[in-house]
Design a protein around this motif. Structure first.
Motif, PDB file in Angstrom:
ATOM      1  N   GLN A   1      26.230  41.675  14.750  1.00  0.00           N
ATOM      2  CA  GLN A   1      25.424  42.894  14.786  1.00  0.00           C
ATOM      3  C   GLN A   1      25.170  43.350  16.220  1.00  0.00           C
ATOM      4  O   GLN A   1      24.821  44.503  16.451  1.00  0.00           O
ATOM      5  CB  GLN A   1      24.092  42.662  14.063  1.00  0.00           C
ATOM      6  N   ILE A   2      25.315  42.422  17.185  1.00  0.00           N
ATOM      7  CA  ILE A   2      25.307  42.784  18.598  1.00  0.00           C
ATOM      8  C   ILE A   2      26.522  42.140  19.251  1.00  0.00           C
ATOM      9  O   ILE A   2      27.069  41.144  18.750  1.00  0.00           O
ATOM     10  CB  ILE A   2      24.008  42.352  19.314  1.00  0.00           C
ATOM     11  N   SER A   3      26.957  42.701  20.369  1.00  0.00           N
ATOM     12  CA  SER A   3      28.181  42.243  21.029  1.00  0.00           C
ATOM     13  C   SER A   3      27.935  41.008  21.894  1.00  0.00           C
ATOM     14  O   SER A   3      26.788  40.633  22.159  1.00  0.00           O
ATOM     15  CB  SER A   3      28.748  43.363  21.894  1.00  0.00           C
ATOM     16  N   ASP A   4      29.036  40.413  22.359  1.00  0.00           N
ATOM     17  CA  ASP A   4      28.935  39.295  23.298  1.00  0.00           C
ATOM     18  C   ASP A   4      28.176  39.712  24.551  1.00  0.00           C
ATOM     19  O   ASP A   4      27.307  38.979  25.056  1.00  0.00           O
ATOM     20  CB  ASP A   4      30.326  38.800  23.691  1.00  0.00           C
ATOM     21  N   ASP A   5      28.504  40.883  25.085  1.00  0.00           N
ATOM     22  CA  ASP A   5      27.847  41.342  26.310  1.00  0.00           C
ATOM     23  C   ASP A   5      26.353  41.545  26.102  1.00  0.00           C
ATOM     24  O   ASP A   5      25.547  41.215  26.989  1.00  0.00           O
ATOM     25  CB  ASP A   5      28.489  42.646  26.792  1.00  0.00           C
TER      26      ASP A   5
ATOM     27  N   PHE B   1      39.922  21.746  35.001  1.00  0.00           N
ATOM     28  CA  PHE B   1      39.039  22.869  35.271  1.00  0.00           C
ATOM     29  C   PHE B   1      39.373  24.026  34.344  1.00  0.00           C
ATOM     30  O   PHE B   1      40.450  24.103  33.804  1.00  0.00           O
ATOM     31  CB  PHE B   1      39.175  23.332  36.733  1.00  0.00           C
ATOM     32  N   THR B   2      38.443  24.943  34.131  1.00  0.00           N
ATOM     33  CA  THR B   2      38.639  26.051  33.202  1.00  0.00           C
ATOM     34  C   THR B   2      39.127  27.283  33.921  1.00  0.00           C
ATOM     35  O   THR B   2      38.735  27.585  35.036  1.00  0.00           O
ATOM     36  CB  THR B   2      37.332  26.394  32.462  1.00  0.00           C
ATOM     37  N   LEU B   3      40.012  28.016  33.228  1.00  0.00           N
ATOM     38  CA  LEU B   3      40.636  29.203  33.798  1.00  0.00           C
ATOM     39  C   LEU B   3      39.662  30.354  33.942  1.00  0.00           C
ATOM     40  O   LEU B   3      39.779  31.163  34.840  1.00  0.00           O
ATOM     41  CB  LEU B   3      41.805  29.627  32.901  1.00  0.00           C
ATOM     42  N   SER B   4      38.683  30.394  33.053  1.00  0.00           N
ATOM     43  CA  SER B   4      37.876  31.604  32.973  1.00  0.00           C
ATOM     44  C   SER B   4      36.589  31.544  33.756  1.00  0.00           C
ATOM     45  O   SER B   4      35.623  32.216  33.432  1.00  0.00           O
ATOM     46  CB  SER B   4      37.566  31.927  31.505  1.00  0.00           C
TER      47      SER B   4
ATOM     48  N   LYS C   1      34.928  36.336  25.466  1.00  0.00           N
ATOM     49  CA  LYS C   1      34.247  35.966  26.703  1.00  0.00           C
ATOM     50  C   LYS C   1      33.460  34.669  26.533  1.00  0.00           C
ATOM     51  O   LYS C   1      33.353  33.860  27.442  1.00  0.00           O
ATOM     52  CB  LYS C   1      33.314  37.096  27.139  1.00  0.00           C
ATOM     53  N   ILE C   2      32.900  34.469  25.333  1.00  0.00           N
ATOM     54  CA  ILE C   2      32.105  33.284  25.043  1.00  0.00           C
ATOM     55  C   ILE C   2      32.926  32.352  24.157  1.00  0.00           C
ATOM     56  O   ILE C   2      33.450  32.778  23.123  1.00  0.00           O
ATOM     57  CB  ILE C   2      30.790  33.649  24.320  1.00  0.00           C
ATOM     58  N   PRO C   3      33.082  31.079  24.536  1.00  0.00           N
ATOM     59  CA  PRO C   3      33.860  30.148  23.710  1.00  0.00           C
ATOM     60  C   PRO C   3      33.337  30.087  22.267  1.00  0.00           C
ATOM     61  O   PRO C   3      32.123  30.164  22.029  1.00  0.00           O
ATOM     62  CB  PRO C   3      33.676  28.807  24.426  1.00  0.00           C
TER      63      PRO C   3
END
Length: 429
Positions: free
Chosen positions: A408-412, A28-31, A343-345
């Motif tokens: 040019q744009i963030s992960d969020d 399972f994944t931690l995040s 936040k994103i793999p």
């Protein structure tokens, strides 16, 4: 069972959290993000989240470790994430530990258990738990206990039953908790001993729970069966003048985690007092991403599996022998502390870049987006599960996706865009 008083019991029994692992275990994944928006509320604001006094106990387990168990009831019409602080007076000292429990859906309850190896007094005093909680959007679980003639308490005190996934999504690594009762009191908090990798929609799987052999004659019945998503135990250890956070899932119990001076070897004390083989699965954030671990128990090599999950976290897993204990050492850590992980793999960002340059298909790109929903990195209420053939995405989304892949744009900002498109049914995945 030796009674200290009606709240503090000294039972010679143990955790029945035992199960098996196999070599192709998918970790399972931690995040996993379990919830999105929370509001902190003190317990006296809503009295409908509580730990009944008759379901709150302290006792010494078979390893002579003071253990506290209880049952959190959520009688609200919304889900909560309970934060439980338990204090025990040990002579002139008071030891307090805090547990952020798993989310509890509306009108349900879930037991909990905490260990206090620091407690040495023959007559520790367990104080009333301090309970606060966070309001969460987590929906009711799709898992349910099958209450029929297959739910049986056997003569030797163990119980067998079945669990069903009544929802439309696969649930990974579920667990089942329950309270073990004697004729006049709660004896322990237990969970299923089998490792359950996943349960598909509509699938029914069997489970079993075993009490400590020392209390089998005292077992009267089980109650408060609570199927939940995977729970893992968070641990923090000092490392190279900083703090190193990791987690583990196991039928055994581990304590006193510490690193050597170089920060390359992690030492813990492990216990498996139950006479069945169990497993341990540790999750570590990477430092270099090229770590090569080794594992020993009492300085003897332990066969283990090392893997890395989709979120980039290391997993070290191995079998734990029945009725075993000793000093566990995991070596191979890099010096220093882990960098902050995205936040994103990274593989999803690579996929996105290939998609914007027409190197992969829409469905290949959407597999990565579907992964973000599966891991609840982003979420949409009441999202339907559909086949890949029904997935769709407007081609103009490539422009904003390219902005994201070129920073040019963030992960969020990218995640907010995807969430908005799915909510509006502009993008279907």
């Amino acid at each position: 069972m030796k009674t200290i008083d009606q709240v503090h019991l000294r039972n010679q029994h143990l955790d029945s959290k035992t199960l098996s692992i196999h070599s192709n275990l998918v970790f399972f994944t931690l995040s996993i993000v379990l919830f999105s928006i929370f509001i902190l509320l003190p317990i006296d604001t809503f009295a409908d989240v509580l730990i009944p006094s008759n379901e709150y106990i302290g006792y010494y387990d078979a390893n002579d470790v003071y253990t506290v168990g209880g049952n959190v009831k959520n009688q609200n019409d919304f889900a909560v994430l309970p934060i439980i602080s338990v204090s025990v007076i040990d002579g002139t000292n008071t030891v307090t530990k805090t547990l952020s429990h798993v989310p509890i859906p509306a009108m349900t309850d879930i037991p909990f258990k905490m260990k206090f190896p620091e407690i040495k007094n023959d007559k520790p005093i367990l104080l009333e738990a301090d309970l606060k909680y966070l309001v969460t959007e987590k929906p009711s679980t799709s898992l349910e206990i099958v209450y029929d003639k297959t739910l049986i308490t056997h003569d030797d005190g163990h119980v067998t039953g079945r669990i069903k996934n009544s929802g439309n999504q696969t649930v990974f690594y579920p667990k089942i908790f329950a309270i073990v009762h004697g004729h006049n009191s709660v004896l322990d908090i237990v969970q299923n001993i089998e490792f359950i990798e996943k349960i598909e929609p509509g699938q029914i799987l069997g489970f079993s729970m075993y009490p400590d052999p020392a209390i089998t004659d005292d077992v009267f019945y089980y109650s408060c069966f609570a199927p939940v998503d995977t729970t893992v135990i968070p641990v923090t250890a000092k490392k190279n003048d900083g703090l190193f956070d990791f987690r583990y899932d196991s039928g055994a119990w581990y304590s006193a985690a510490k690193f050597n001076e170089e920060g390359t070897t992690l030492t813990m004390r492990g216990y498996n007092s139950y006479p069945l083989e169990t497993y341990a699965n540790f999750e570590f954030p990477p430092i270099s991403g090229t770590e090569k671990f080794s594992v020993t128990l009492n300085d003897e090599p332990v066969e283990f599996i090392q893997s890395i999950d989709e979120m980039g976290f290391w997993h070290v897993a191995f079998l734990v022998e029945p009725t075993s204990q000793g000093v566990l050492k995991i070596s191979g850590f890099e010096k220093g502390l882990p960098p902050e992980l995205p936040k994103i793999p990274q593989w999803i960002k690579v996929n996105a870049e290939w998609w914007t340059t027409n190197q992969i298909s829409d469905s290949d790109f959407l597999e990565g987006i579907d992964f973000l929903f599966e891991k609840q990195i982003i979420s949409v209420p009441e999202r339907d599960v559909i086949s890949e053939s029904q997935w769709k995405i407007p081609q103009w989304v490539k422009i904003s996706t390219e902005w994201w892949t070129t920073n040019q744009i963030s992960d969020d900002e990218f995640l907010n865009m995807i969430e908005s498109l799915v909510k509006q049914n502009i993008m279907i995945v």
